[in-house]
Design a protein around this motif. Structure first.
Motif, mmCIF file in Angstrom:
data_model
loop_
_atom_site.group_PDB
_atom_site.id
_atom_site.type_symbol
_atom_site.label_atom_id
_atom_site.label_comp_id
_atom_site.label_asym_id
_atom_site.label_seq_id
_atom_site.Cartn_x
_atom_site.Cartn_y
_atom_site.Cartn_z
ATOM 1 N N THR A 187 0.835 -1.206 0.000
ATOM 2 C CA THR A 187 0.000 0.000 0.000
ATOM 3 C C THR A 187 0.867 1.253 0.000
ATOM 4 O O THR A 187 0.616 2.193 -0.762
ATOM 5 C CB THR A 187 -0.957 0.000 1.204
ATOM 6 O OG1 THR A 187 -1.818 -1.139 1.106
ATOM 7 C CG2 THR A 187 -1.791 1.265 1.260
ATOM 8 N N ARG A 188 1.891 1.278 0.836
ATOM 9 C CA ARG A 188 2.800 2.433 0.859
ATOM 10 C C ARG A 188 3.463 2.625 -0.505
ATOM 11 O O ARG A 188 3.595 3.747 -0.998
ATOM 12 C CB ARG A 188 3.855 2.257 1.946
ATOM 13 C CG ARG A 188 3.299 2.439 3.346
ATOM 14 C CD ARG A 188 4.317 2.163 4.415
ATOM 15 N NE ARG A 188 5.491 3.014 4.291
ATOM 16 C CZ ARG A 188 6.668 2.741 4.841
ATOM 17 N NH1 ARG A 188 6.840 1.630 5.555
ATOM 18 N NH2 ARG A 188 7.682 3.559 4.693
ATOM 19 N N GLY A 240 8.944 4.419 0.487
ATOM 20 C CA GLY A 240 9.737 4.013 1.635
ATOM 21 C C GLY A 240 10.994 4.826 1.841
ATOM 22 O O GLY A 240 10.953 6.048 1.940
ATOM 23 N N ASP A 241 12.110 4.124 1.864
ATOM 24 C CA ASP A 241 13.407 4.746 2.135
ATOM 25 C C ASP A 241 14.210 4.997 0.860
ATOM 26 O O ASP A 241 15.429 5.107 0.911
ATOM 27 C CB ASP A 241 14.201 3.849 3.092
ATOM 28 C CG ASP A 241 13.470 3.659 4.422
ATOM 29 O OD1 ASP A 241 13.274 4.672 5.114
ATOM 30 O OD2 ASP A 241 13.089 2.524 4.737
ATOM 31 N N SER A 242 13.520 5.086 -0.267
ATOM 32 C CA SER A 242 14.198 5.354 -1.531
ATOM 33 C C SER A 242 14.881 6.720 -1.477
ATOM 34 O O SER A 242 14.423 7.630 -0.787
ATOM 35 C CB SER A 242 13.198 5.337 -2.688
ATOM 36 O OG SER A 242 12.587 4.070 -2.805
ATOM 37 N N SER A 243 15.964 6.860 -2.229
ATOM 38 C CA SER A 243 16.667 8.147 -2.296
ATOM 39 C C SER A 243 15.799 9.160 -3.045
ATOM 40 O O SER A 243 14.863 8.790 -3.758
ATOM 41 C CB SER A 243 18.004 7.976 -3.013
ATOM 42 O OG SER A 243 17.776 7.705 -4.391
ATOM 43 N N SER A 266 10.494 0.776 -4.878
ATOM 44 C CA SER A 266 10.593 1.322 -3.521
ATOM 45 C C SER A 266 11.601 0.512 -2.735
ATOM 46 O O SER A 266 11.827 -0.672 -3.033
ATOM 47 C CB SER A 266 9.242 1.228 -2.796
ATOM 48 O OG SER A 266 8.266 2.008 -3.416
ATOM 49 N N ILE A 267 12.173 1.140 -1.732
ATOM 50 C CA ILE A 267 13.065 0.445 -0.804
ATOM 51 C C ILE A 267 12.538 0.681 0.603
ATOM 52 O O ILE A 267 12.219 1.817 0.971
ATOM 53 C CB ILE A 267 14.512 0.965 -0.916
ATOM 54 C CG1 ILE A 267 15.076 0.680 -2.297
ATOM 55 C CG2 ILE A 267 15.391 0.343 0.172
ATOM 56 C CD1 ILE A 267 16.436 1.291 -2.561
ATOM 57 N N PHE A 268 12.430 -0.409 1.365
ATOM 58 C CA PHE A 268 12.007 -0.336 2.755
ATOM 59 C C PHE A 268 13.038 -1.056 3.606
ATOM 60 O O PHE A 268 13.389 -2.203 3.310
ATOM 61 C CB PHE A 268 10.640 -1.007 2.957
ATOM 62 C CG PHE A 268 9.532 -0.374 2.164
ATOM 63 C CD1 PHE A 268 8.865 0.730 2.646
ATOM 64 C CD2 PHE A 268 9.164 -0.884 0.931
ATOM 65 C CE1 PHE A 268 7.839 1.323 1.915
ATOM 66 C CE2 PHE A 268 8.144 -0.306 0.201
ATOM 67 C CZ PHE A 268 7.475 0.806 0.691
ATOM 68 N N TYR A 269 13.534 -0.401 4.636
ATOM 69 C CA TYR A 269 14.435 -1.073 5.577
ATOM 70 C C TYR A 269 13.575 -1.741 6.638
ATOM 71 O O TYR A 269 12.767 -1.089 7.295
ATOM 72 C CB TYR A 269 15.423 -0.079 6.195
ATOM 73 C CG TYR A 269 16.445 0.371 5.183
ATOM 74 C CD1 TYR A 269 17.544 -0.431 4.887
ATOM 75 C CD2 TYR A 269 16.290 1.566 4.510
ATOM 76 C CE1 TYR A 269 18.473 -0.039 3.935
ATOM 77 C CE2 TYR A 269 17.216 1.964 3.553
ATOM 78 C CZ TYR A 269 18.295 1.157 3.269
ATOM 79 O OH TYR A 269 19.209 1.546 2.325
ATOM 80 N N LEU A 270 13.745 -3.041 6.792
ATOM 81 C CA LEU A 270 12.891 -3.816 7.685
ATOM 82 C C LEU A 270 13.342 -3.766 9.135
ATOM 83 O O LEU A 270 12.579 -4.075 10.028
ATOM 84 C CB LEU A 270 12.822 -5.267 7.215
ATOM 85 C CG LEU A 270 12.228 -5.462 5.819
ATOM 86 C CD1 LEU A 270 12.298 -6.926 5.413
ATOM 87 C CD2 LEU A 270 10.797 -4.957 5.769
#
Length: 115
Positions: free
Chosen positions: A52-53, A60-63, A82-86
């Motif tokens: 959803t995000r 997420g944590d994308s540049s 997208s990049i998400f740090y878990l």
């Protein structure tokens, strides 16, 4: 970004009805690597909320450059990522990549190291 060539180990996950409220694009079928599924569960994260995000444009944590690229790709019909740090932020071992293909029929969730 590009996907790994071997997608045979990907697991299709049912995220219920596709996220639509606030969605900038459809995600299609969601496929998750077994490693990413394990890491997501270990971190106490929820696949549906991450998807959803992603489709709501959080990325997420994308540049910033990746966010700008996604914004341009929304208009041109290119891939979106997208990049998400878990866990630990900016720890490459916990980086999850979510990637939606250009025709928006499939989205993939892999640990970034798997690309």
């Amino acid at each position: 970004m590009g996907l790994p060539t071997d997608l045979s180990t990907m697991i299709a996950v049912d995220i219920g009805s596709a996220p639509t409220e606030g969605a900038l694009f459809p995600v299609g079928k969601v496929l998750v690597s077994s490693r990413a599924l394990s890491e997501i569960r270990s971190a106490g994260e929820d696949i549906r909320s991450l998807v959803t995000r992603h489709c709501n444009g959080s990325y997420g944590d994308s540049s910033m450059s990746e966010v700008f690229e996604n914004q341009a790709n929304l208009s041109s019909g290119e891939e979106l990522g997208s990049i998400f740090y878990l866990a630990e932020k900016y720890d490459p071992d916990t980086a999850l990549c979510v990637w939606t293909n250009p025709d928006r029929t499939e989205s993939y969730m892999l640990m970034c190291e798997e690309f």
